[in-house]
Design an enzyme around this catalytic site. Structure first.
Site, PDB file in Angstrom:
ATOM      1  N   ARG A 224       2.536  -4.894  -2.251  1.00 55.00           N
ATOM      2  CA  ARG A 224       2.049  -6.271  -2.216  1.00 55.00           C
ATOM      3  C   ARG A 224       2.333  -6.908  -3.570  1.00 55.00           C
ATOM      4  O   ARG A 224       2.352  -6.226  -4.599  1.00 55.00           O
ATOM      5  CB  ARG A 224       0.537  -6.300  -1.945  1.00 55.00           C
ATOM      6  CG  ARG A 224       0.163  -6.005  -0.508  1.00 55.00           C
ATOM      7  CD  ARG A 224       0.584  -7.124   0.445  1.00 55.00           C
ATOM      8  NE  ARG A 224       0.178  -6.879   1.825  1.00 55.00           N
ATOM      9  CZ  ARG A 224       0.978  -6.389   2.774  1.00 55.00           C
ATOM     10  NH1 ARG A 224       2.236  -6.078   2.508  1.00 55.00           N
ATOM     11  NH2 ARG A 224       0.524  -6.222   4.006  1.00 55.00           N
ATOM     12  N   HIS A 272       9.770 -10.797   1.988  1.00 57.46           N
ATOM     13  CA  HIS A 272       8.785  -9.944   2.672  1.00 57.46           C
ATOM     14  C   HIS A 272       9.323  -9.482   4.032  1.00 57.46           C
ATOM     15  O   HIS A 272       8.708  -9.717   5.077  1.00 57.46           O
ATOM     16  CB  HIS A 272       7.447 -10.671   2.826  1.00 57.46           C
ATOM     17  CG  HIS A 272       6.284  -9.745   3.055  1.00 57.46           C
ATOM     18  ND1 HIS A 272       5.026  -9.975   2.565  1.00 57.46           N
ATOM     19  CD2 HIS A 272       6.201  -8.568   3.750  1.00 57.46           C
ATOM     20  CE1 HIS A 272       4.213  -8.986   2.953  1.00 57.46           C
ATOM     21  NE2 HIS A 272       4.913  -8.130   3.680  1.00 57.46           N
TER      22      HIS A 272
HETATM   23  P1  NAP Z   1      -1.238   4.397   3.924  1.00 61.35           P
HETATM   24  O1  NAP Z   1      -0.700   5.288   4.999  1.00 61.35           O
HETATM   25  O2  NAP Z   1      -2.643   3.965   3.994  1.00 61.35           O
HETATM   26  O3  NAP Z   1      -0.965   5.131   2.532  1.00 61.35           O
HETATM   27  C1  NAP Z   1      -1.443   4.614   1.333  1.00 61.35           C
HETATM   28  C2  NAP Z   1      -1.070   5.582   0.222  1.00 61.35           C
HETATM   29  O4  NAP Z   1      -1.491   5.002  -1.034  1.00 61.35           O
HETATM   30  C3  NAP Z   1      -1.789   6.933   0.347  1.00 61.35           C
HETATM   31  O5  NAP Z   1      -0.923   7.975  -0.036  1.00 61.35           O
HETATM   32  C4  NAP Z   1      -2.933   6.792  -0.653  1.00 61.35           C
HETATM   33  O6  NAP Z   1      -3.383   8.016  -1.217  1.00 61.35           O
HETATM   34  C5  NAP Z   1      -2.273   5.953  -1.727  1.00 61.35           C
HETATM   35  N1  NAP Z   1      -3.274   5.267  -2.565  1.00 61.35           N
HETATM   36  C6  NAP Z   1      -4.191   4.352  -2.184  1.00 61.35           C
HETATM   37  N2  NAP Z   1      -4.948   3.985  -3.242  1.00 61.35           N
HETATM   38  C7  NAP Z   1      -4.493   4.701  -4.298  1.00 61.35           C
HETATM   39  C8  NAP Z   1      -4.869   4.784  -5.658  1.00 61.35           C
HETATM   40  N3  NAP Z   1      -5.884   4.046  -6.145  1.00 61.35           N
HETATM   41  N4  NAP Z   1      -4.200   5.629  -6.460  1.00 61.35           N
HETATM   42  C9  NAP Z   1      -3.185   6.394  -5.982  1.00 61.35           C
HETATM   43  N5  NAP Z   1      -2.763   6.357  -4.698  1.00 61.35           N
HETATM   44  C10 NAP Z   1      -3.422   5.516  -3.868  1.00 61.35           C
HETATM   45  O7  NAP Z   1      -0.362   3.053   3.816  1.00 61.35           O
HETATM   46  P2  NAP Z   1       1.113   2.789   4.390  1.00 61.35           P
HETATM   47  O8  NAP Z   1       1.056   2.636   5.872  1.00 61.35           O
HETATM   48  O9  NAP Z   1       2.023   3.809   3.822  1.00 61.35           O
HETATM   49  O10 NAP Z   1       1.406   1.329   3.798  1.00 61.35           O
HETATM   50  C11 NAP Z   1       1.389   1.078   2.422  1.00 61.35           C
HETATM   51  C12 NAP Z   1       1.484  -0.414   2.143  1.00 61.35           C
HETATM   52  O11 NAP Z   1       2.810  -0.882   2.349  1.00 61.35           O
HETATM   53  C13 NAP Z   1       0.669  -1.322   3.059  1.00 61.35           C
HETATM   54  O12 NAP Z   1      -0.700  -1.327   2.711  1.00 61.35           O
HETATM   55  C14 NAP Z   1       1.323  -2.676   2.812  1.00 61.35           C
HETATM   56  O13 NAP Z   1       0.699  -3.309   1.733  1.00 61.35           O
HETATM   57  C15 NAP Z   1       2.747  -2.308   2.423  1.00 61.35           C
HETATM   58  N6  NAP Z   1       3.737  -2.754   3.442  1.00 61.35           N
HETATM   59  C16 NAP Z   1       4.718  -3.627   3.062  1.00 61.35           C
HETATM   60  C17 NAP Z   1       5.660  -4.042   3.980  1.00 61.35           C
HETATM   61  C18 NAP Z   1       6.782  -4.955   3.590  1.00 61.35           C
HETATM   62  O14 NAP Z   1       7.513  -5.425   4.467  1.00 61.35           O
HETATM   63  N7  NAP Z   1       6.981  -5.225   2.338  1.00 61.35           N
HETATM   64  C19 NAP Z   1       5.614  -3.584   5.311  1.00 61.35           C
HETATM   65  C20 NAP Z   1       4.598  -2.695   5.666  1.00 61.35           C
HETATM   66  C21 NAP Z   1       3.652  -2.297   4.724  1.00 61.35           C
HETATM   67  P3  NAP Z   1      -4.007   9.193  -0.277  1.00 61.35           P
HETATM   68  O15 NAP Z   1      -2.808   9.770   0.472  1.00 61.35           O
HETATM   69  O16 NAP Z   1      -4.562  10.141  -1.233  1.00 61.35           O
HETATM   70  O17 NAP Z   1      -4.991   8.519   0.621  1.00 61.35           O
HETATM   71  C1  GLV Z   2       3.668  -5.905   6.159  1.00 66.15           C
HETATM   72  O1  GLV Z   2       3.655  -6.325   5.042  1.00 66.15           O
HETATM   73  C2  GLV Z   2       2.690  -4.997   6.686  1.00 66.15           C
HETATM   74  O2  GLV Z   2       1.681  -4.771   6.005  1.00 66.15           O
HETATM   75  O3  GLV Z   2       2.885  -4.510   7.828  1.00 66.15           O
END
Ligand code: NAP
Ligand code: GLV
Length: 309
Positions: A224, A272
């Site tokens: 983000r 994005h």
């Molecule tokens: P997720 O499965 O919830 O994984 C989040 C990861 O971040 C986990 O490994 C978690 O650690 C780690 N984390 C959270 N807080 C932390 C902290 N304070 N210190 C260190 N590590 C921390 O999320 P995801 O599905 O992979 O998605 C991640 C993010 O990608 C979304 O929240 C969104 O903002 C972004 N995103 C962007 C796009 C785009 O098009 N640009 C698209 C989709 C998503 P643990 O494993 O220990 O819980």
């Molecule tokens: C996109 O940014 C998502 O969070 O799926």
């Protein structure tokens, strides 16, 4: 009892999602905000960047489901009653597209493809050498960060992930805690941010973080916009740490036309689009979660509200 779709500015996605849901269940009631004849019949809301308070008019709401991986638009809405479960939607397509984006950008920069394109514009034949592999540090080892880490590992790169718990894909090194992160930064050719936006991760990539990065390295922010202190980036680029920033997310979206990132030679901007939710792809998971909500069962991909993701 049905589903309301609340996605301001995403009319096409909303319409396609409704069709896809009703194709799976022709008896399902699906409404698109603001056309809701009886708000009392709404059990589940599928939302993307709705305005805070918009879900307050549904007295029987049980599930608030993000139309994507991020949930900050739901967690930042104080009007959602405590009894409503917040969940998110992450399907295989969203994961694959993010992996493609991250791997594509890392390869583009390791292999110097931007330089190759510039050479063609001046008819210059410059066989550029490139390092045999990169050290890549991924912030976040969840559904997206973990998948990107695995893909880069399988391509022969040395990958480290930073998470809260130490979770990591098999064969990928893992670090935990701020101190370990600061120690890992100077060794990383690329740093990829795939964290959720929480109180603990906001403004993580600030001047002191950037100053620890390896000279000539790549910063890739696909988490983000607010993970990066944007005003700290341009002085950091001037110092070569990092050499290039690839940014897909911004504190203000759309990125304002007069923003200095647009014209900066070492900032790569995308709107994005690293990974976009496909309405037909997620309809099944959303319907399944709605049915769980109706039955009073726990939802899949429910969010831990206290943890913030
Ligand atoms: P997720 O499965 O919830 O994984 C989040 C990861 O971040 C986990 O490994 C978690 O650690 C780690 N984390 C959270 N807080 C932390 C902290 N304070 N210190 C260190 N590590 C921390 O999320 P995801 O599905 O992979 O998605 C991640 C993010 O990608 C979304 O929240 C969104 O903002 C972004 N995103 C962007 C796009 C785009 O098009 N640009 C698209 C989709 C998503 P643990 O494993 O220990 O819980
Ligand atoms: C996109 O940014 C998502 O969070 O799926």
């Amino acid at each position: 009892m049905g589903i309301v779709i609340v996605m301001p500015g995403r009319d096409e996605d909303a319409a396609r999602l409704r069709v896809a849901l009703q194709r799976l269940d022709s008896d399902l009631e699906v409404w698109i905000q603001p056309d809701i004849p009886d708000p009392g019949r709404v059990v589940s809301a599928v939302t993307w960047k709705h305005s805070p308070g918009e879900l307050g008019r549904f007295p029987n709401l049980r599930a608030a489901i993000s139309y994507g991986a991020g949930v900050e638009h739901l967690l930042d809405d104080p009007s959602i009653p405590a009894g409503v479960t917040i969940a998110r939607t992450v399907d295989e397509g969203l994961i694959r597209d993010m992996v493609e984006f991250v791997v594509g950008r890392v390869i583009e920069h390791r292999r110097g493809f931007r330089g190759v394109a510039a050479d063609q514009r001046t008819s210059s034949w410059v066989p550029r050498r490139y390092p045999p592999h990169w050290d890549v540090l991924i912030l976040g080892a969840g559904r997206l960060g973990g998948a990107a880490a695995e893909a880069l590992h399988h391509l022969g790169h040395r990958v480290t992930v930073w998470s809260r718990s130490g979770r990591a894909p098999v064969h990928v090194s893992s670090i935990v805690g701020r101190e370990a992160l600061l120690e890992a930064l100077p060794g990383a050719d690329a740093v990829v941010c795939l964290l959720p936006l929480t109180g603990a991760t906001r403004d993580l990539i600030d001047a002191s973080f950037l100053a620890r990065m390896k000279p000539g390295s790549l910063l890739l922010n696909v988490g983000r916009g607010a993970h990066l202190v944007e005003s700290d980036l341009l002085p950091a680029l001037d110092s070569g740490r990092p050499a290039v920033a690839v940014l897909d997310v911004f504190t203000t979206e759309p990125l304002p036309p007069d923003h200095p990132f647009w014209g900066h030679p070492r900032v790569v901007v995308s709107p994005h689009v690293a990974s976009l939710t496909d309405p037909e792809g997620v309809a099944g998971a959303i319907l399944a979660n709605h049915r769980r909500a109706v039955a009073g069962e726990p939802l899949c991909d429910a969010v831990d509200v206290d943890r913030g993701y």
